[in-house]
Design an enzyme around this catalytic site. Structure first.
Site, PDB file in Angstrom:
ATOM      1  N   ASP A   1      59.738  63.681 -19.335  1.00  0.00           N
ATOM      2  CA  ASP A   1      58.529  63.086 -18.916  1.00  0.00           C
ATOM      3  C   ASP A   1      57.130  63.414 -19.325  1.00  0.00           C
ATOM      4  O   ASP A   1      57.167  64.691 -19.723  1.00  0.00           O
ATOM      5  CB  ASP A   1      58.512  63.349 -17.206  1.00  0.00           C
ATOM      6  N   GLU A   2      56.176  62.812 -19.032  1.00  0.00           N
ATOM      7  CA  GLU A   2      54.559  63.181 -19.335  1.00  0.00           C
ATOM      8  C   GLU A   2      54.660  64.010 -20.560  1.00  0.00           C
ATOM      9  O   GLU A   2      53.724  64.736 -20.732  1.00  0.00           O
ATOM     10  CB  GLU A   2      54.431  64.056 -18.020  1.00  0.00           C
ATOM     11  N   VAL A   3      54.938  63.336 -21.739  1.00  0.00           N
ATOM     12  CA  VAL A   3      54.738  64.082 -23.021  1.00  0.00           C
ATOM     13  C   VAL A   3      53.198  63.409 -23.412  1.00  0.00           C
ATOM     14  O   VAL A   3      53.046  62.403 -23.486  1.00  0.00           O
ATOM     15  CB  VAL A   3      55.623  63.495 -23.933  1.00  0.00           C
TER      16      VAL A   3
END
Ligand SMILES: *[C@@H]1O[C@H](CO)[C@@H](O)[C@H](O)[C@H]1NC(C)=O
Ligand SMILES: *[C@@H]1O[C@H](CO)[C@@H](O)[C@H](O)[C@H]1NC(C)=O
Ligand SMILES: *[C@@H]1O[C@H](CO)[C@@H](O)[C@H](O)[C@H]1NC(C)=O
Ligand SMILES: *[C@@H]1O[C@H](CO)[C@@H](O)[C@H](O)[C@H]1NC(C)=O
Length: 502
Positions: free
Chosen positions: A297-299
């Protein structure tokens, strides 16, 4: 999901010697047989046993451990004190368990059955333990009923994790999702890479989980009928990995020069994949569950964008300016590694959203609120992947009033889609992220609020009445206090046994 649904075939039928007490989460079928009546449970004589012809007998460690736990819970602290023994003659004094279909799932169902039994036991004015005659047939609606704890933003002591597992079992949760490391700290003590926690834990002596701690958690969970799925989130959320793994993270640039800060894991180096292979090799053997949660997630692409070597690689690979392709490149290799270790993968929804080519058995964990989560559930299942829901169940978010109700009113299958798509929804997870939570407030923030999620995932979809749920959840919370759990109140009221036993 054969595993969970096999519970349907489990005959956790408790035929017991008046109107049924409130059970949380509500069983599929609960009836008071005509004629009513009650059965006395004199502590000195009461025992658990195996019914003649039961396919599960003595020697089953999960069951023997559950007998011991529930014996202590039935007759111990928290219930009003009176004359011990409750002497009237004719007490049945035994609960016989009878199992058919010997499968490991069957055994998993018994602790849940004992929990139901324990919630039905009452004590009258004379201090006599008894249970009203009740017939229950039970099985879970969804096979995956999880709770996430985050031990990176704040370290949670081992004892807090073990106590949470106990209360999970009271709620019939069966998956502990251990978000063990993240940007702020790396408390997992790796035998392959000891520097990770030495350099990455808040305190490498006191704020770590040793191999022994992890074994304790996994075994305690197993005895409670709970699987432990660990999450090593990559390639983002890995800042704490950096100091103990030089060269792993991407150096960010400011103009032409490295700025001294680091971004996500560097996906263009072969050494990265060697590292990840060794780490996951270890993790796969330390955590026996078939599934690993790989995060994803959320790279944040800013750092990758700043780095000239990454630029060159992007060009060479023909990725253009699409950094999602670079992320996919990493995740695909990671999926291959994990699969070659004989493990299955759970990933946060971005991995699916960004079009990564997944393995057919990958599970997508829906959490974002940027798009209606029901649309995401529809998309994920339409693509043929199994889905887990968490978006409406971020219990770390709190608000004034009875916010358990919003969690309770969620219907995980209320999206446009075929019956086949609905079958791909294997359950969901309540999440307790750790920004504002440590051992001081974990328990009251979790309980009984997480109970709302537990009932949604266990009980029939038709069980939706807030009034009915309120009464049972308030009573269940009083039972939790009796068991020494510092569960917060739902609203105005009192318990016969308040916390601390006064
Ligand atoms: C048993 O039934 C009686 C009579 O309906 C009820 O008052 C009592 O609360 C019930 N007790 C329990 C423990 O379910
Ligand atoms: C409690 O004990 C008294 C005196 O033995 C008896 O008359 C009464 O029926 C008992 N109450 C219950 C609920 O068993
Ligand atoms: C990385 O590995 C690939 C394939 O094994 C190989 O072709 C490539 O030369 C390696 N790159 C470096 C920098 O070693
Ligand atoms: C479960 O709910 C469905 C509707 O959601 C209903 O048709 C079914 O009868 C319910 N089953 C039980 C055992 O209450």
């Amino acid at each position: 999901m054969a595993a969970g649904w096999a519970l349907r075939r489990l005959l956790a039928v408790l035929l017991l010697l008046q109107p049924a007490a409130a059970v949380w989460p509500r069983p599929q079928v609960q009836r008071s047989p005509p004629g009513g009546g009650r059965c006395l449970l004199p502590p000195a004589r009461f025992r658990f046993g195996h019914a003649a012809g039961s396919a599960v007998g003595p020697g089953c460690t999960v069951l023997e451990a559950a007998f011991q736990r529930y014996r202590a819970l039935l007759f111990a602290a928290g219930r009003p004190t009176g004359e011990a023994g409750g002497g009237a003659a004719g007490g049945a004094g035994a609960l016989f368990l009878w199992g058919t279909h010997v499968e490991k799932e069957t055994v998993c169902g018994f602790p849940a059955g004992l929990e139901t039994f324990s919630q039905l036991v009452g004590r009258d004015q004379n201090g006599t333990y008894y249970i009203n005659k009740t017939e229950i047939v039970d099985f879970p609606r969804f096979p995956h009923r999880g709770l996430l704890l985050d031990t990176s933003r704040h370290y949670l002591p081992l004892r807090a994790i073990l106590e949470t597992l106990d209360v999970m079992a009271y709620n019939k949760f069966n998956v502990f999702h251990w978000h063990i490391v993240d940007d702020p700290s790396f408390p997992y003590e790796s035998s392959t890479f000891p520097e990770l926690s030495k350099q990455g834990a808040f305190n490498a002596m006191s704020h770590v989980y040793t191999a022994g701690d992890v074994r304790t958690v996994v075994e305690h969970a197993r005895l409670c009928g709970i699987r432990v799925i660990v999450e090593f989130d990559t390639p983002g959320h890995t800042l704490s990995w950096g100091p103990g793994a030089p060269g792993l993270l991407t150096p960010c640039y400011s103009g032409k020069h490295p700025s001294g800060t680091y971004g996500p894991i560097n996906p263009i180096l072969n050494s990265t994949y060697q590292f990840v292979t060794s780490l996951f090799q270890e993790v796969s053997s330390v955590f026996p569950d078939f599934f690993l949660h790989l995060g994803g997630d959320e790279v944040d692409f800013t750092c990758w964008k700043s780095n000239p070597e990454i630029h060159a690689f992007m060009k060479q690979m023909g990725f253009g300016e699409d950094y999602r392709k670079l992320e996919s490149f990493y995740i695909q290799r990671l999926l291959d590694i994990v699969s070659s270790l004989g493990k299955g993968s759970i990933l946060w929804q971005e991995v699916f959203d960004n079009g990564v080519k997944l393995r057919p058995d990958s599970i997508i964990h829906v959490w974002k609120s940027s798009k209606p989560y029901m649309d995401e559930m529809a998309d994920v299942t339409k693509a043929g992947y199994q889905a887990l829901l968490s978006t409406p169940w971020y219990l770390n978010r709190i608000s004034y009033g009875q916010d358990w109700m919003a969690a309770y009113q969620v219907e995980p299958l209320k999206f446009e889609g075929s019956a086949k798509q609905k079958d791909l929804v294997i359950g969901g997870e309540a999440c307790m992220w750790g920004e504002y939570v440590d051992v001081t407030n974990l328990t009251p923030r979790l309980w009984p609020r997480a109970g709302a999620v537990a009932e949604r995932l266990w009980s029939n979809a038709s069980v939706r009445s807030l009034q009915d749920a309120y009464v049972r959840l308030a009573a269940f919370r009083c039972q939790l206090l009796g068991r020494g759990v510092q569960a917060q109140p739902l609203y105005v009221g009192y318990c016969e046994n308040e916390f601390g036993g006064f």
